[in-house]
Scaffold this motif. Structure first.
Motif, mmCIF file in Angstrom:
data_model
loop_
_atom_site.group_PDB
_atom_site.id
_atom_site.type_symbol
_atom_site.label_atom_id
_atom_site.label_comp_id
_atom_site.label_asym_id
_atom_site.label_seq_id
_atom_site.Cartn_x
_atom_site.Cartn_y
_atom_site.Cartn_z
ATOM 1 N N SER A 180 -92.286 -109.991 1.354
ATOM 2 C CA SER A 180 -92.850 -110.418 2.275
ATOM 3 C C SER A 180 -94.305 -110.100 2.200
ATOM 4 O O SER A 180 -94.697 -108.782 1.968
ATOM 5 C CB SER A 180 -92.377 -110.444 3.531
ATOM 6 N N PRO A 181 -95.315 -110.920 2.141
ATOM 7 C CA PRO A 181 -96.838 -110.386 2.280
ATOM 8 C C PRO A 181 -97.302 -110.100 3.980
ATOM 9 O O PRO A 181 -98.367 -109.774 4.244
ATOM 10 C CB PRO A 181 -97.618 -111.801 2.213
ATOM 11 N N ASP A 182 -96.325 -109.946 4.814
ATOM 12 C CA ASP A 182 -96.386 -109.390 6.189
ATOM 13 C C ASP A 182 -97.476 -108.145 6.322
ATOM 14 O O ASP A 182 -96.869 -107.030 5.802
ATOM 15 C CB ASP A 182 -95.154 -109.306 6.610
ATOM 16 N N TRP A 183 -98.719 -108.269 6.867
ATOM 17 C CA TRP A 183 -99.581 -107.102 6.764
ATOM 18 C C TRP A 183 -99.055 -105.994 7.508
ATOM 19 O O TRP A 183 -99.567 -104.735 7.084
ATOM 20 C CB TRP A 183 -100.950 -107.631 7.083
ATOM 21 N N ARG A 184 -98.041 -106.211 8.093
ATOM 22 C CA ARG A 184 -97.363 -104.834 8.633
ATOM 23 C C ARG A 184 -96.948 -103.933 7.898
ATOM 24 O O ARG A 184 -96.591 -102.758 8.258
ATOM 25 C CB ARG A 184 -96.650 -105.487 9.971
ATOM 26 N N LEU A 185 -96.524 -104.279 6.615
ATOM 27 C CA LEU A 185 -95.754 -103.767 5.619
ATOM 28 C C LEU A 185 -96.685 -102.846 4.702
ATOM 29 O O LEU A 185 -96.181 -102.318 3.888
ATOM 30 C CB LEU A 185 -94.836 -104.563 5.060
ATOM 31 N N GLU A 220 -93.266 -120.011 4.618
ATOM 32 C CA GLU A 220 -94.041 -120.244 5.841
ATOM 33 C C GLU A 220 -95.342 -119.967 5.656
ATOM 34 O O GLU A 220 -95.505 -118.637 5.602
ATOM 35 C CB GLU A 220 -93.186 -119.238 6.923
ATOM 36 N N PRO A 221 -96.310 -120.887 5.712
ATOM 37 C CA PRO A 221 -97.756 -120.433 5.490
ATOM 38 C C PRO A 221 -98.219 -119.564 6.537
ATOM 39 O O PRO A 221 -98.422 -119.880 7.459
ATOM 40 C CB PRO A 221 -98.417 -121.764 5.397
ATOM 41 N N LEU A 222 -98.853 -118.393 6.160
ATOM 42 C CA LEU A 222 -99.730 -117.432 7.182
ATOM 43 C C LEU A 222 -98.872 -116.748 8.054
ATOM 44 O O LEU A 222 -99.322 -115.658 8.672
ATOM 45 C CB LEU A 222 -100.690 -118.339 7.595
ATOM 46 N N CYS A 223 -97.506 -117.224 8.682
ATOM 47 C CA CYS A 223 -96.838 -116.621 9.844
ATOM 48 C C CYS A 223 -95.507 -116.983 9.592
ATOM 49 O O CYS A 223 -95.164 -118.113 9.593
ATOM 50 C CB CYS A 223 -97.484 -116.935 10.948
ATOM 51 N N ALA A 227 -89.401 -113.724 11.846
ATOM 52 C CA ALA A 227 -89.633 -112.296 11.425
ATOM 53 C C ALA A 227 -90.375 -111.824 12.530
ATOM 54 O O ALA A 227 -90.878 -110.463 12.202
ATOM 55 C CB ALA A 227 -90.288 -112.395 10.214
ATOM 56 N N GLY A 228 -90.871 -112.357 13.691
ATOM 57 C CA GLY A 228 -91.508 -111.631 14.692
ATOM 58 C C GLY A 228 -93.159 -111.782 14.444
ATOM 59 O O GLY A 228 -93.863 -110.681 14.521
ATOM 60 N N MET A 229 -93.423 -113.281 14.191
ATOM 61 C CA MET A 229 -94.848 -113.610 13.921
ATOM 62 C C MET A 229 -95.349 -112.399 13.157
ATOM 63 O O MET A 229 -96.669 -112.159 13.288
ATOM 64 C CB MET A 229 -95.420 -113.650 15.345
ATOM 65 N N MET A 258 -95.578 -123.741 12.169
ATOM 66 C CA MET A 258 -96.896 -123.319 12.038
ATOM 67 C C MET A 258 -97.849 -124.716 11.932
ATOM 68 O O MET A 258 -99.327 -124.501 12.029
ATOM 69 C CB MET A 258 -97.411 -122.436 11.067
ATOM 70 N N GLY A 259 -97.484 -125.827 11.593
ATOM 71 C CA GLY A 259 -98.146 -127.026 11.599
ATOM 72 C C GLY A 259 -98.761 -127.374 12.767
ATOM 73 O O GLY A 259 -98.485 -126.896 13.945
ATOM 74 N N PHE A 260 -99.498 -128.343 12.961
ATOM 75 C CA PHE A 260 -100.113 -128.795 14.236
ATOM 76 C C PHE A 260 -100.978 -127.893 14.917
ATOM 77 O O PHE A 260 -100.828 -128.047 16.120
ATOM 78 C CB PHE A 260 -99.295 -129.963 14.949
ATOM 79 N N GLY A 261 -101.803 -127.050 14.301
ATOM 80 C CA GLY A 261 -102.890 -126.250 14.995
ATOM 81 C C GLY A 261 -102.310 -125.273 15.393
ATOM 82 O O GLY A 261 -103.146 -124.343 16.017
#
Length: 443
Positions: A180-185, A220-223, A227-229, A258-261
């Motif tokens: 995962s690209p999750d930046w917390r990691l 899931e794009p960007l978030c 997985a805990g946002m 994550m769609g619609f804003g």
């Protein structure tokens, strides 16, 4: 005499099997009976009000009992509620498909009822596309670690949340997982972008070894919500698109949550470089906010090339997936009104202004000694509680409700994803409730 909260609680426990729930917990954890909704608020049968901090499972965009959506549905009910979409069509489904196509740069919308069914549709379409092209070895799917894409069997196969998937492992097809690209990691001192690209290197290695067996990558794009946002840098999406092109693997963007804003742009994919021009996925899955929280609906849009691979005299080469309520006229009319509200009310700009206005309030919450990894993306605010003890999420849920705030922590992650009609003052009130819970040592 009108039934009380307790009456509805007991009747629900005896008649309803609630989702995502160990029902035995409700021997001690009360079910919350809701009588009505008003904007960003839910009201129980005894008049207590709860700020809907999770948009009723991430679906509500413009508040409960929204006058514009109400009026659109009343008008549609007097015209047409539903007609079979196999061999027939109707105005709302055509207009919605045209608008979604214009917004995404993709076309030929295929409709389902919920997010999991959208995932199933996209996975089946991708597999069937390669089969129709004679590339029958391309049957595998790739997803991110800690991903969530729904709980039907195909969707669960690309979901990496053991709580949901482990029990059903014998029923699921084997799929590939990548970092995962999750930046917390990220490592200490490593930027979110650098970590995203490091995660993408693992994807590249997999493609190099097995691309001839792989149909699609789903992200899931960007978030990553469940997985805990888990938020990540758009560089990962850009690199994933390059790799999918090079190795001939489809890219499925699961924009269901994550769609619609939600992330600050209409679709999260836009932050990778635009949808209508340049960067776009091969499939985009939409649901949740699409009807503003009113009716079940999902849609999958894809490229002309994918559509063309099914267009044939042979029936078996067509995409024969269906369900009875596909493209329901009432749901499509609600979705059309949602898109009209976005356009008429400048919603995205208003959301950006609202988030900026509460930035200092969130910063004060983020500075609490028990908070780590505080983050904000569009209309999502999230953080972890460092010293959370077992049972944390349930205790926070109950304690916040007692203070008039609905939140549903994911493990030790507390987040807010409210309807867009929430006011600055209401957001500040929510942050204040969370700050007080932390001060009280709830863990």
């Amino acid at each position: 005499m009108n039934p009380s909260n307790q009456d509805w609680l007991e009747r629900s426990r005896h008649a309803v099997w609630h989702p995502c729930t160990q029902m035995k917990r409700h021997e001690t954890l009360p079910i919350v009976p809701i009588a009505r909704g008003e904007g960003a608020w839910l009201v129980d049968f005894e008049g207590r009000r709860y700020l809907d901090g999770v948009s009723s499972w991430w679906v509500n965009l413009f508040g409960h009992a929204n006058p514009r959506i109400n009026a659109a549905l009343l008008d549609q009910m007097n015209t047409l509620e539903h007609v079979i979409l196999a061999g027939f069509t109707q105005r709302p489904v055509v207009e919605l498909s045209e608008k979604l196509g214009a917004l995404t740069g993709l076309g030929h919308a295929f409709y389902g009822s919920d997010g999991a069914s959208a995932t199933e549709i996209a996975l089946k379409m991708s597999y069937h596309y390669w089969r129709n092209l004679g590339r029958e070895r391309k049957t595998g799917f790739v997803s991110l670690e800690n991903s969530y894409h729904g709980e039907t069997l195909g969707a669960l196969s690309v979901t990496d949340v053991p709580l949901f998937s482990a029990t059903y492992a014998p029923l699921l097809r084997q799929t590939q997982r990548v970092k995962s690209p999750d930046w917390r990691l990220a490592e200490p001192g490593e930027s979110a972008e650098a970590y995203a690209l490091r995660a993408a290197a693992e994807l590249e290695a997999l493609f190099e070894a097995r691309a001839d067996e792989l149909a699609a990558l789903i992200v899931e794009p960007l978030c990553q919500g469940a997985a805990g946002m888990a938020m990540y840098h758009p560089a990962y999406l850009r690199r994933a698109r390059e790799l999918c092109d090079r190795y001939q693997v489809h890219l499925i963007a699961d924009e269901i949550a994550m769609g619609f804003g939600r992330t600050g742009t209409l679709f999260a994919c836009e932050q990778a470089g635009g949808l209508r021009e340049g960067w776009k996925p091969d499939f985009i899955c939409l649901s949740k906010g699409i009807t503003g929280g009113y009716l079940p609906l999902s849609a999958v849009l894809t490229t002309d090339a994918v559509y063309a691979a099914f267009y044939d005299d042979e029936v078996g080469r067509g995409f024969l997936h269906s369900h009875s309520y596909t493209g329901n006229a009432l749901a499509c009319r609600a979705a059309l009104e949602v898109l009209a509200i976005f356009e008429d009310d400048g919603v995205l700009a208003a959301n950006r202004a609202k988030a900026a206005a509460v930035a200092a309030d969130f910063a004060r919450l983020a500075a609490h000694p028990r908070v780590e990894h505080a983050r904000q993306l569009g209309m999502i605010w999230a953080f972890e509680v460092k010293d959370a003890q077992p049972g944390f999420s349930g205790r926070v849920f109950e304690a916040a409700l007692a203070r008039g705030l609905l939140v549903r922590p994911v493990s030790n992650t507390v987040y807010l994803m409210p309807p867009y009609v929430v006011s600055i003052g209401e957001l500040q009130q929510a942050f204040d409730v969370l700050h007080r819970l932390l001060d009280e040592g709830l863990a």
